[in-house]
Design a protein around this motif. Structure first.
Motif, PDB file in Angstrom:
ATOM      1  N   CYS A 116       0.864  -1.346  -0.019  1.00 18.04           N
ATOM      2  CA  CYS A 116      -0.036  -0.032   0.047  1.00 18.04           C
ATOM      3  C   CYS A 116       0.855   1.256  -0.015  1.00 18.04           C
ATOM      4  O   CYS A 116       0.535   2.170  -0.764  1.00 18.04           O
ATOM      5  CB  CYS A 116      -0.934  -0.027   1.308  1.00 18.04           C
ATOM      6  SG  CYS A 116      -2.269  -1.308   1.275  1.00 18.04           S
ATOM      7  N   ARG A 117       1.792   1.131   0.793  1.00 19.10           N
ATOM      8  CA  ARG A 117       2.709   2.627   0.994  1.00 19.10           C
ATOM      9  C   ARG A 117       3.518   2.624  -0.567  1.00 19.10           C
ATOM     10  O   ARG A 117       3.733   3.851  -1.026  1.00 19.10           O
ATOM     11  CB  ARG A 117       3.811   1.987   1.964  1.00 19.10           C
ATOM     12  CG  ARG A 117       4.844   3.194   2.173  1.00 19.10           C
ATOM     13  CD  ARG A 117       5.791   3.027   3.432  1.00 19.10           C
ATOM     14  NE  ARG A 117       5.051   2.704   4.508  1.00 19.10           N
ATOM     15  CZ  ARG A 117       5.312   1.596   5.104  1.00 19.10           C
ATOM     16  NH1 ARG A 117       6.123   0.899   4.787  1.00 19.10           N
ATOM     17  NH2 ARG A 117       4.651   1.537   6.528  1.00 19.10           N
ATOM     18  N   GLN A 118       4.002   1.702  -1.236  1.00 19.98           N
ATOM     19  CA  GLN A 118       4.615   1.858  -2.251  1.00 19.98           C
ATOM     20  C   GLN A 118       3.766   2.471  -3.461  1.00 19.98           C
ATOM     21  O   GLN A 118       4.094   3.297  -4.425  1.00 19.98           O
ATOM     22  CB  GLN A 118       5.156   0.636  -2.827  1.00 19.98           C
ATOM     23  CG  GLN A 118       6.442   0.086  -2.048  1.00 19.98           C
ATOM     24  CD  GLN A 118       7.039  -1.327  -2.559  1.00 19.98           C
ATOM     25  OE1 GLN A 118       7.273  -1.637  -3.713  1.00 19.98           O
ATOM     26  NE2 GLN A 118       7.290  -2.132  -1.440  1.00 19.98           N
ATOM     27  N   GLN A 138      -4.885  -2.793  -7.833  1.00 21.71           N
ATOM     28  CA  GLN A 138      -3.594  -3.401  -7.319  1.00 21.71           C
ATOM     29  C   GLN A 138      -3.169  -4.300  -6.213  1.00 21.71           C
ATOM     30  O   GLN A 138      -2.525  -5.242  -6.350  1.00 21.71           O
ATOM     31  CB  GLN A 138      -2.407  -2.309  -7.521  1.00 21.71           C
ATOM     32  CG  GLN A 138      -2.488  -1.348  -8.942  1.00 21.71           C
ATOM     33  CD  GLN A 138      -1.557  -2.083  -9.859  1.00 21.71           C
ATOM     34  OE1 GLN A 138      -0.698  -2.877  -9.784  1.00 21.71           O
ATOM     35  NE2 GLN A 138      -1.548  -1.326 -11.197  1.00 21.71           N
ATOM     36  N   ILE A 139      -3.722  -3.735  -5.331  1.00 25.82           N
ATOM     37  CA  ILE A 139      -3.433  -4.382  -3.942  1.00 25.82           C
ATOM     38  C   ILE A 139      -3.501  -5.920  -3.579  1.00 25.82           C
ATOM     39  O   ILE A 139      -2.875  -6.537  -3.310  1.00 25.82           O
ATOM     40  CB  ILE A 139      -4.232  -3.437  -2.823  1.00 25.82           C
ATOM     41  CG1 ILE A 139      -3.462  -2.091  -2.859  1.00 25.82           C
ATOM     42  CG2 ILE A 139      -3.967  -4.161  -1.306  1.00 25.82           C
ATOM     43  CD1 ILE A 139      -4.562  -1.257  -1.866  1.00 25.82           C
ATOM     44  N   PRO A 140      -4.952  -6.263  -3.856  1.00 30.79           N
ATOM     45  CA  PRO A 140      -5.100  -7.621  -3.559  1.00 30.79           C
ATOM     46  C   PRO A 140      -4.291  -8.525  -4.655  1.00 30.79           C
ATOM     47  O   PRO A 140      -3.935  -9.785  -4.342  1.00 30.79           O
ATOM     48  CB  PRO A 140      -6.593  -7.720  -3.896  1.00 30.79           C
ATOM     49  CG  PRO A 140      -6.997  -6.614  -4.700  1.00 30.79           C
ATOM     50  CD  PRO A 140      -6.099  -5.450  -4.374  1.00 30.79           C
ATOM     51  N   GLY A 141      -3.890  -8.154  -6.050  1.00 32.08           N
ATOM     52  CA  GLY A 141      -3.198  -9.054  -6.593  1.00 32.08           C
ATOM     53  C   GLY A 141      -1.810  -9.023  -6.406  1.00 32.08           C
ATOM     54  O   GLY A 141      -1.279 -10.169  -6.460  1.00 32.08           O
ATOM     55  N   LEU A 142      -1.275  -8.099  -5.841  1.00 27.07           N
ATOM     56  CA  LEU A 142      -0.051  -8.012  -5.339  1.00 27.07           C
ATOM     57  C   LEU A 142       0.194  -8.908  -3.998  1.00 27.07           C
ATOM     58  O   LEU A 142       1.117  -9.562  -3.793  1.00 27.07           O
ATOM     59  CB  LEU A 142       0.593  -6.857  -5.154  1.00 27.07           C
ATOM     60  CG  LEU A 142       0.693  -5.622  -6.465  1.00 27.07           C
ATOM     61  CD1 LEU A 142       1.000  -4.361  -5.984  1.00 27.07           C
ATOM     62  CD2 LEU A 142       1.954  -6.343  -7.064  1.00 27.07           C
ATOM     63  N   GLU A 353      -6.464  -5.688   4.136  1.00 25.05           N
ATOM     64  CA  GLU A 353      -6.086  -4.891   3.085  1.00 25.05           C
ATOM     65  C   GLU A 353      -6.776  -3.688   2.935  1.00 25.05           C
ATOM     66  O   GLU A 353      -6.082  -2.471   2.786  1.00 25.05           O
ATOM     67  CB  GLU A 353      -6.305  -5.589   1.895  1.00 25.05           C
ATOM     68  CG  GLU A 353      -5.400  -7.017   1.554  1.00 25.05           C
ATOM     69  CD  GLU A 353      -5.666  -7.733   0.426  1.00 25.05           C
ATOM     70  OE1 GLU A 353      -5.914  -7.103  -0.706  1.00 25.05           O
ATOM     71  OE2 GLU A 353      -6.156  -8.944   0.546  1.00 25.05           O
ATOM     72  N   GLY A 354      -8.061  -3.603   3.358  1.00 23.49           N
ATOM     73  CA  GLY A 354      -8.771  -2.440   3.395  1.00 23.49           C
ATOM     74  C   GLY A 354      -8.323  -1.510   4.427  1.00 23.49           C
ATOM     75  O   GLY A 354      -8.280  -0.192   4.384  1.00 23.49           O
ATOM     76  N   THR A 355      -8.005  -1.935   5.563  1.00 21.38           N
ATOM     77  CA  THR A 355      -7.356  -0.938   6.877  1.00 21.38           C
ATOM     78  C   THR A 355      -6.073  -0.176   6.256  1.00 21.38           C
ATOM     79  O   THR A 355      -5.930   0.925   6.462  1.00 21.38           O
ATOM     80  CB  THR A 355      -7.465  -1.864   7.964  1.00 21.38           C
ATOM     81  OG1 THR A 355      -8.621  -2.226   8.444  1.00 21.38           O
ATOM     82  CG2 THR A 355      -6.732  -0.740   9.173  1.00 21.38           C
ATOM     83  N   PHE A 356      -5.260  -1.218   5.825  1.00 19.43           N
ATOM     84  CA  PHE A 356      -4.220  -0.519   5.420  1.00 19.43           C
ATOM     85  C   PHE A 356      -4.242   0.377   4.301  1.00 19.43           C
ATOM     86  O   PHE A 356      -3.415   1.327   4.249  1.00 19.43           O
ATOM     87  CB  PHE A 356      -2.935  -1.527   5.193  1.00 19.43           C
ATOM     88  CG  PHE A 356      -2.541  -2.383   6.568  1.00 19.43           C
ATOM     89  CD1 PHE A 356      -2.830  -1.690   7.945  1.00 19.43           C
ATOM     90  CD2 PHE A 356      -1.586  -3.459   6.504  1.00 19.43           C
ATOM     91  CE1 PHE A 356      -2.413  -2.676   8.913  1.00 19.43           C
ATOM     92  CE2 PHE A 356      -1.364  -4.210   7.754  1.00 19.43           C
ATOM     93  CZ  PHE A 356      -1.712  -3.689   9.048  1.00 19.43           C
TER      94      PHE A 356
END
Length: 398
Positions: A116-118, A138-142, A353-356
């Motif tokens: 998430c940060r990147q 992008q997030i869930p796939g990564l 994932e949602g929180t971050f």
């Protein structure tokens, strides 16, 4: 006499939004109502929860989403976890829990936060970004690629297959065929490569390949099918949840500022988004026997639609149900992840994932602004298929 109906599959919902006022009428006057395509739509929380818990009577069936008539057209080795019944389901589900269960959360946290940060840092280098395509999608796939130990090109492929519908199809789907499903071929190649090593890595491939289900090992096709379902459930729907989270923040700057000041509200924000903006608005089941629900008789083979979107706004359960509130006494009291023995096994990971995803935006962004003249989908929308253009104003210009 006017017959009240509801079409949960109406494509206009993705353009105009879900007609929640009509759903309130449905809940009040016809809680089990017919749909235009021959199914029965359950609208009240109690009815949807009852049916979700009774997996023996109401069987999960994703066959239609795969282009088939129903699960009866799916070979057993191509049936997803949610469609498998009885003891076999329970045993395979334990393998999912071993991979994604709450006890694994501490292992995943650094990876999810780093991803998430990147992504936020990358977006801050652009004047206008797409909060869907460049972030939520992008997030869930990564994350899934990291957990499953897949090659670095996998997330991009997941994105493609999620967008074009491939992720919902199977080899038995019309126009696909054995050995022609690209997602399953990726997993089959990875499985063969791992089996060719002196020792398989301690990852989900090994967990499935070495498992004994009802006294027998899973076939290669069964292993690949369940890996496919992990991505379908962990990428396709999670991106919808993440898109809704950032979409709402974009258009509610007061809410953004409130969360920035008080991060303890983040878990409640995620849960209220899951309730009000349910990423899965409806899921279908098939009756396995003659029965009745809400006073309406049903017959074996009937389609029943679990109206999660409606249930999560039921006046009998929630005070002021259409309002987005962070002070709910029981914020997790919703059906976004289902209920009963088939509740989503990846719920803990999706919540993380949602929180971050939100927290890393708050850590680096002072505010988000919609782009004038841009066309935005309604909220809640479809599974996040549309761009969410935004300008991100960095918290620290340096």
């Amino acid at each position: 006499m006017t017959v009240i109906t509801f079409n949960a599959r109406d494509p206009e919902h993705a353009r105009l939004g879900v007609p929640f006022e009509h759903l309130a009428t449905v809940r009040r006057e016809a809680p089990v109502c017919p749909s235009p395509h021959g199914a029965w739509y359950l609208s009240r929380f109690a009815l949807v929860e009852e049916a979700l818990r009774d997996v023996g009577t109401y069987r999960s069936d994703l066959g239609v989403l795969s282009g088939l008539g129903g699960v009866e057209d799916v070979p057993p080795e191509e049936q997803f976890l949610s469609e498998i019944t009885g003891e076999r389901h329970r045993q395979i589900r334990r393998l999912f829990n071993a991979t994604f269960g709450p006890h694994r959360s501490p292992e995943f946290e650094p990876t999810v936060r780093s991803i998430c940060r990147q992504l936020v840092d990358a977006m801050l280098r652009s004047e206008v970004v797409d909060l869907h395509g460049e972030y939520a999608l992008q997030i869930p796939g990564l994350v899934m690629t990291d957990i499953m130990g897949l090659p670095e090109e996998a997330p991009e492929r997941f994105m493609e297959w999620s967008m074009d519908g491939t992720i919902m199809k199977r080899p038995c789907s019309p126009g696909v065929g054995a050995g022609q499903h690209p997602l399953q071929n990726l997993f089959a190649a990875e499985l063969r490569a791992r089996r060719g090593l002196d020792e398989m890595p301690a990852d989900v491939f090994r967990t499935l390949a070495e498992a004994s289900i009802e006294g027998e090992a899973l076939t290669e096709q069964e292993v690949v099918t369940q890996l496919h379902f992990m991505v379908q459930a962990g990428v396709h729907t999670t991106r919808g949840a993440l898109t809704h989270l950032v979409h709402r923040l974009l258009f509610d700057p007061a809410l953004f500022e409130r969360l920035a000041r008080d991060r303890s509200l983040l878990p409640n924000y995620v849960e209220e988004s899951l309730r009000v903006d349910s990423p899965v608005q409806m899921t279908s089941r098939r009756c396995t026997r003659d029965t009745a629900i809400g006073g309406v008789p049903l017959h074996a083979g009937d389609w029943v639609e679990m109206g999660i979107a409606s249930a999560n706004r039921d006046e009998a359960v929630y005070e002021d149900p259409d309002s987005f509130r962070l002070d709910r006494a029981q914020p997790r009291n919703h059906l976004a992840f289902g209920a009963g023995p088939h509740v989503c096994p990846g719920a803990t990971l999706a919540r993380m994932e949602g929180t971050f995803a939100v927290e890393e935006l708050l850590n680096r962004v002072a505010r988000m602004e919609p782009v004038p003249g841009a066309d935005y989908p309604p909220l809640p929308g479809s599974l996040g298929h549309h761009p969410i253009p935004a300008r991100l104003i960095p918290l620290d210009p340096s």
